[in-house]
Design a protein around this motif. Sequence first.
Motif, PDB file in Angstrom:
ATOM      1  N   ILE A 129      22.255   7.740  12.173  1.00 51.71           N
ATOM      2  CA  ILE A 129      22.775   9.032  11.967  1.00 51.71           C
ATOM      3  C   ILE A 129      22.051   9.421  10.649  1.00 51.71           C
ATOM      4  O   ILE A 129      21.932  10.712  10.692  1.00 51.71           O
ATOM      5  N   LEU A 130      21.864   8.516   9.730  1.00 51.52           N
ATOM      6  CA  LEU A 130      21.118   9.008   8.520  1.00 51.52           C
ATOM      7  C   LEU A 130      19.749   9.513   8.844  1.00 51.52           C
ATOM      8  O   LEU A 130      19.224  10.650   8.181  1.00 51.52           O
ATOM      9  N   VAL A 131      18.959   8.919   9.905  1.00 52.58           N
ATOM     10  CA  VAL A 131      17.975   9.421  10.113  1.00 52.58           C
ATOM     11  C   VAL A 131      17.701  10.864  10.701  1.00 52.58           C
ATOM     12  O   VAL A 131      17.122  11.671  10.252  1.00 52.58           O
ATOM     13  N   TRP A 132      18.968  11.224  11.516  1.00 56.12           N
ATOM     14  CA  TRP A 132      18.862  12.386  12.098  1.00 56.12           C
ATOM     15  C   TRP A 132      19.356  13.464  11.044  1.00 56.12           C
ATOM     16  O   TRP A 132      18.756  14.536  10.970  1.00 56.12           O
ATOM     17  N   ILE A 133      20.404  13.083  10.160  1.00 61.54           N
ATOM     18  CA  ILE A 133      20.917  14.095   9.134  1.00 61.54           C
ATOM     19  C   ILE A 133      19.745  14.278   7.994  1.00 61.54           C
ATOM     20  O   ILE A 133      19.368  15.583   7.746  1.00 61.54           O
ATOM     21  N   GLY A 134      19.068  13.163   7.699  1.00 56.69           N
ATOM     22  CA  GLY A 134      17.980  13.333   6.779  1.00 56.69           C
ATOM     23  C   GLY A 134      16.884  14.201   7.231  1.00 56.69           C
ATOM     24  O   GLY A 134      16.456  14.973   6.328  1.00 56.69           O
ATOM     25  N   SER A 166      15.620   4.939   6.271  1.00 58.57           N
ATOM     26  CA  SER A 166      16.601   5.004   7.135  1.00 58.57           C
ATOM     27  C   SER A 166      16.300   4.438   8.396  1.00 58.57           C
ATOM     28  O   SER A 166      16.650   3.863   8.890  1.00 58.57           O
ATOM     29  N   ALA A 167      14.962   5.137   8.881  1.00 60.53           N
ATOM     30  CA  ALA A 167      14.354   4.641  10.029  1.00 60.53           C
ATOM     31  C   ALA A 167      14.117   3.304  10.066  1.00 60.53           C
ATOM     32  O   ALA A 167      14.028   2.435  10.994  1.00 60.53           O
ATOM     33  N   LEU A 168      13.297   2.784   8.926  1.00 58.18           N
ATOM     34  CA  LEU A 168      12.793   1.533   8.890  1.00 58.18           C
ATOM     35  C   LEU A 168      13.935   0.526   8.900  1.00 58.18           C
ATOM     36  O   LEU A 168      14.016  -0.515   9.328  1.00 58.18           O
ATOM     37  N   MET A 169      15.213   0.939   8.101  1.00 58.59           N
ATOM     38  CA  MET A 169      16.234   0.253   7.885  1.00 58.59           C
ATOM     39  C   MET A 169      16.978  -0.055   9.380  1.00 58.59           C
ATOM     40  O   MET A 169      17.158  -1.166   9.879  1.00 58.59           O
ATOM     41  N   CYS A 170      17.050   1.068  10.074  1.00 59.98           N
ATOM     42  CA  CYS A 170      17.374   0.974  11.509  1.00 59.98           C
ATOM     43  C   CYS A 170      16.569  -0.174  12.369  1.00 59.98           C
ATOM     44  O   CYS A 170      17.058  -0.894  13.019  1.00 59.98           O
ATOM     45  N   PHE A 171      15.459   0.250  12.373  1.00 61.84           N
ATOM     46  CA  PHE A 171      14.351  -0.870  13.005  1.00 61.84           C
ATOM     47  C   PHE A 171      14.729  -2.319  12.713  1.00 61.84           C
ATOM     48  O   PHE A 171      14.783  -3.016  13.501  1.00 61.84           O
ATOM     49  N   ARG A 172      14.954  -2.391  11.266  1.00 60.28           N
ATOM     50  CA  ARG A 172      15.236  -3.770  10.734  1.00 60.28           C
ATOM     51  C   ARG A 172      16.700  -4.487  11.199  1.00 60.28           C
ATOM     52  O   ARG A 172      16.708  -5.637  11.745  1.00 60.28           O
ATOM     53  N   PHE A 173      17.696  -3.557  11.573  1.00 67.26           N
ATOM     54  CA  PHE A 173      18.959  -3.791  12.017  1.00 67.26           C
ATOM     55  C   PHE A 173      18.851  -4.363  13.395  1.00 67.26           C
ATOM     56  O   PHE A 173      19.273  -5.246  13.971  1.00 67.26           O
ATOM     57  N   ILE A 174      17.926  -3.334  14.334  1.00 73.24           N
ATOM     58  CA  ILE A 174      17.695  -3.759  15.548  1.00 73.24           C
ATOM     59  C   ILE A 174      16.733  -4.750  15.833  1.00 73.24           C
ATOM     60  O   ILE A 174      17.215  -5.833  16.717  1.00 73.24           O
ATOM     61  N   GLN A 175      16.086  -5.352  14.981  1.00 70.08           N
ATOM     62  CA  GLN A 175      15.164  -6.499  14.767  1.00 70.08           C
ATOM     63  C   GLN A 175      16.193  -7.800  14.655  1.00 70.08           C
ATOM     64  O   GLN A 175      16.102  -8.933  15.160  1.00 70.08           O
ATOM     65  N   ALA A 176      17.085  -7.391  13.613  1.00 70.64           N
ATOM     66  CA  ALA A 176      17.978  -8.644  13.220  1.00 70.64           C
ATOM     67  C   ALA A 176      18.946  -8.832  14.440  1.00 70.64           C
ATOM     68  O   ALA A 176      19.495 -10.084  15.005  1.00 70.64           O
ATOM     69  N   LEU A 177      19.438  -7.769  15.045  1.00 68.92           N
ATOM     70  CA  LEU A 177      20.463  -7.818  16.283  1.00 68.92           C
ATOM     71  C   LEU A 177      19.446  -8.570  17.471  1.00 68.92           C
ATOM     72  O   LEU A 177      20.224  -9.466  17.937  1.00 68.92           O
TER      73      LEU A 177
END
Length: 213
Positions: A129-134, A166-177
């Motif tokens: 959501i942060l990526v989209w809004i940002g 935020s995009a990189l952070m989202c990717f890291r969350f996906i990676q962690a999941l």
Amino acid sequence: MFMRILDRFEEILISVLMAAAVILIFFTVVHRFSIGFAADIVSYARANDMPELQAWARSAFRSINSIKLTWAQEACIYLFVWMAKFGAAYGVRVGIHVGVDMLVIRLDPKWRRIVTIIAMSGGILFTAILVWIGSTFVYHVGVGGQISADLEIPMWLVYLAVPLGSALMCFRFIQALWTYVTTGVIVHHDHGHVDGVEEEAAAQTAPQTGGQK
């Protein structure tokens, strides 16, 4: 190979931003101190009738004062903004974010797994959501042509840190999941660990072990 390059780029970017901010702050402090010191010497020389020292101090004061660093504070703020956004992504990657897991660790393994997946999925959704809004915000700022007050650079470049970080952070969350779902391991940082200590200890004990053999 791609992940190795991305990890290295992330670390280098954060290090460069941090180093640039620290160096800039250091020179700004030295600059302000030097101006005040030169002014004090001028006052001292005037009070003690020392024209040569007074002339030298005035010349030094004018030279130092000609260096304009009014933009430094703004630049430091922007550097720390970029560093914070990409540092947050790095934190997800190495597991240094603060988390309260008193309730989670008391759950049964089945429910613990479900709650962990929901929590990580929430992180993915939030950062997406942060990526989209940002991105939308950066677009509108770019169209508006807004520039910064001191540096006079396009503000969309500054705000670009939000969608990119935020995009990189989202990717890291996906990676962690994905790591947790496939291996059951949650990336966790040991706060008692100090980089280099274990390697140094191993290097010191290796010759002793070899000698015993």
